[in-house]
Design an enzyme around this catalytic site. Structure first.
Site, mmCIF file in Angstrom:
data_model
loop_
_atom_site.group_PDB
_atom_site.id
_atom_site.type_symbol
_atom_site.label_atom_id
_atom_site.label_comp_id
_atom_site.label_asym_id
_atom_site.label_seq_id
_atom_site.Cartn_x
_atom_site.Cartn_y
_atom_site.Cartn_z
ATOM 1 C CG HIS A 1 24.126 38.709 69.286
ATOM 2 N ND1 HIS A 1 23.689 37.258 68.718
ATOM 3 C CD2 HIS A 1 22.776 39.130 69.486
ATOM 4 C CE1 HIS A 1 22.563 37.347 68.354
ATOM 5 N NE2 HIS A 1 21.641 38.395 68.952
ATOM 6 C CB CYS B 1 18.932 36.077 68.103
ATOM 7 S SG CYS B 1 18.665 37.994 67.992
ATOM 8 C CB CYS C 1 15.303 36.733 73.578
ATOM 9 S SG CYS C 1 16.638 37.902 73.506
#
Length: 408
Positions: free
Chosen positions: A364, A90, A394
């Site tokens: 996302h 991510c 995170c």
């Protein structure tokens, strides 16, 4: 020592994976398009003098394989520019910005592209979790333990604790939704506060759309079938607590994570152009922001959602700052269950956090998100006339990452 500054930023709209507006875009084409857009904003920069392209991608396989960064350079007629495809899940395109920042500070270049892309629609198995026969059998017992938890069969303790205390390795391949459930148990989070946070995200995004905030940073794109897409697919108008609270848990029968309080799967691309301040001055460019510091941290993969806490603390320490020095914060909303304890632990006031909505509403796309958040933070600092901002998130596998920017 030179300073690293951002001189240009661009992003595509964010599409919903598999059924959304960008599902027919190849990832390399989408990345090439948004990089061209970012470069067009700084015409004084000759693209073929750029020192390197760092392209973040969470799941670099299939159409996102073959060192996509160099393929993108070839598509864009930038043969003289090297390229590296980078994954930190991510945080992939925060990592690419960190690499450019470090290279400039080390005096090893003056102009870099930091970009990120993810098109989950085009990934053969949806996510890497679904690729058969690739997981290390060392973690078989840990995965079985996670599966038992997911089924709610009572074989695990009611509150999460470090499995190493029982002589068991953590589940390195744990689904991200399961990590959110673990964090919720560890921190005693209830469903109501998570759903309320999700409603906040959607409502703030709706207001920001109406005010024209999001349109300022989105580059409209034309899909292969000729459709012009100019807005994110995700935000929903009129979201209420009653609607979200009616949704069933997704990952555990008795869980708190639902489709309404986590981000969806998405497609998108974003880029920033990073230079030394001396090169920017030489070209007569006005920088948008200075990169102040970064931070990265590690923790158990089973509670990766708490990664932003230590990563942010490290970035603040590296900058000689405290959280009170930060005007605006963007925490990536992978799950409300990880954002809520992260902002609480860091002492972030809600009136500084994701003030235009976050990934629960906007989306996302893994490799894109770091660069998208940089676009959004730059936009937000200008929109709200603020000076200093923080991005943090995170990271799957048990990490956190943070980046501090100062508007110029």
């Amino acid at each position: 020592m030179p300073e690293a500054v951002i001189v240009s930023a661009a992003r595509t709209p964010i599409g919903r994976a598999n059924k959304g507006s960008l599902k027919d875009f190849r990832p390399d084409d989408l990345a090439a398009l948004i990089i061209r857009t970012a470069l067009e904003k700084v015409p004084a920069l000759d693209p073929n003098t750029i020192d390197d392209l760092y392209l973040g991608c969470g799941l670099p396989g299939g159409e996102m394989g073959f060192n996509m960064a160099k393929i993108v350079n070839t598509i864009n007629n930038m043969d003289a520019v090297p390229g590296a495809t980078v994954t930190r899940y991510c945080a992939s395109s925060v990592q690419t910005t960190r690499m450019a920042f470090h290279a400039i500070k080390a005096g090893e270049g003056d102009a870099f592209i930091s970009a990120g892309v993810e098109t989950v629609s085009r990934f053969r198995f949806g996510t890497s979790d679904h690729i058969p026969d690739t997981k290390n059998p060392l973690f078989a017992d840990a995965m079985a333990r996670t599966d038992a938890t997911a089924q709610g069969d009572g074989t695990t303790t009611p509150s999460w604790h470090d499995p190493r205390e029982d002589g068991v390795v953590p589940d390195a391949y744990i689904a991200m939704g399961q990590t959110a459930e673990n964090v919720a148990k560890l921190r005693g989070l209830d469903r109501r506060e998570l759903d309320e946070f999700a409603v906040r995200s959607q409502n703030l995004a709706e207001k920001a759309i109406a005010d024209g905030f999001w349109a300022r940073e989105i580059t409209p794109v034309t899909t292969p079938d000729g459709t012009v897409v100019s807005a994110d697919d995700g935000p929903r108008a009129g979201v209420t607590y009653d609607a979200i609270s009616a949704l069933d848990p997704v990952f555990r029968p008795d869980g708190v994570v639902t489709a309404g309080n986590c981000c969806p799967l998405n497609d998108g691309a974003a880029a920033v152009i990073i230079m030394s301040d001396t090169k920017a001055a030489e070209l007569g460019l006005k920088p948008l922001a200075r990169i102040v510091s970064t931070g990265v941290s590690g923790l158990s993969p089973e509670i990766m959602g708490l990664g932003p806490v230590e990563a942010t603390q490290r970035a603040l320490a590296n900058a000689g700052m405290s959280i009170g020095d930060i005007d605006l914060v963007e925490i990536n909303e992978a799950f409300a269950a990880q954002v809520v304890p992260s902002y609480q632990d860091l002492g972030i006031d809600l009136d500084r956090l994701n003030v235009n909505g976050g990934a629960i509403a906007v989306g996302h796309p893994f490799g894109m998100t770091g660069a998208r958040l940089q676009n959004t933070l730059l936009n937000s600092l200008e929109w709200h006339d603020k000076s200093t901002g923080l991005i943090t998130m995170c990271v799957g596998g048990g990490q956190g990452m943070a980046l501090i920017l100062e508007r110029l």
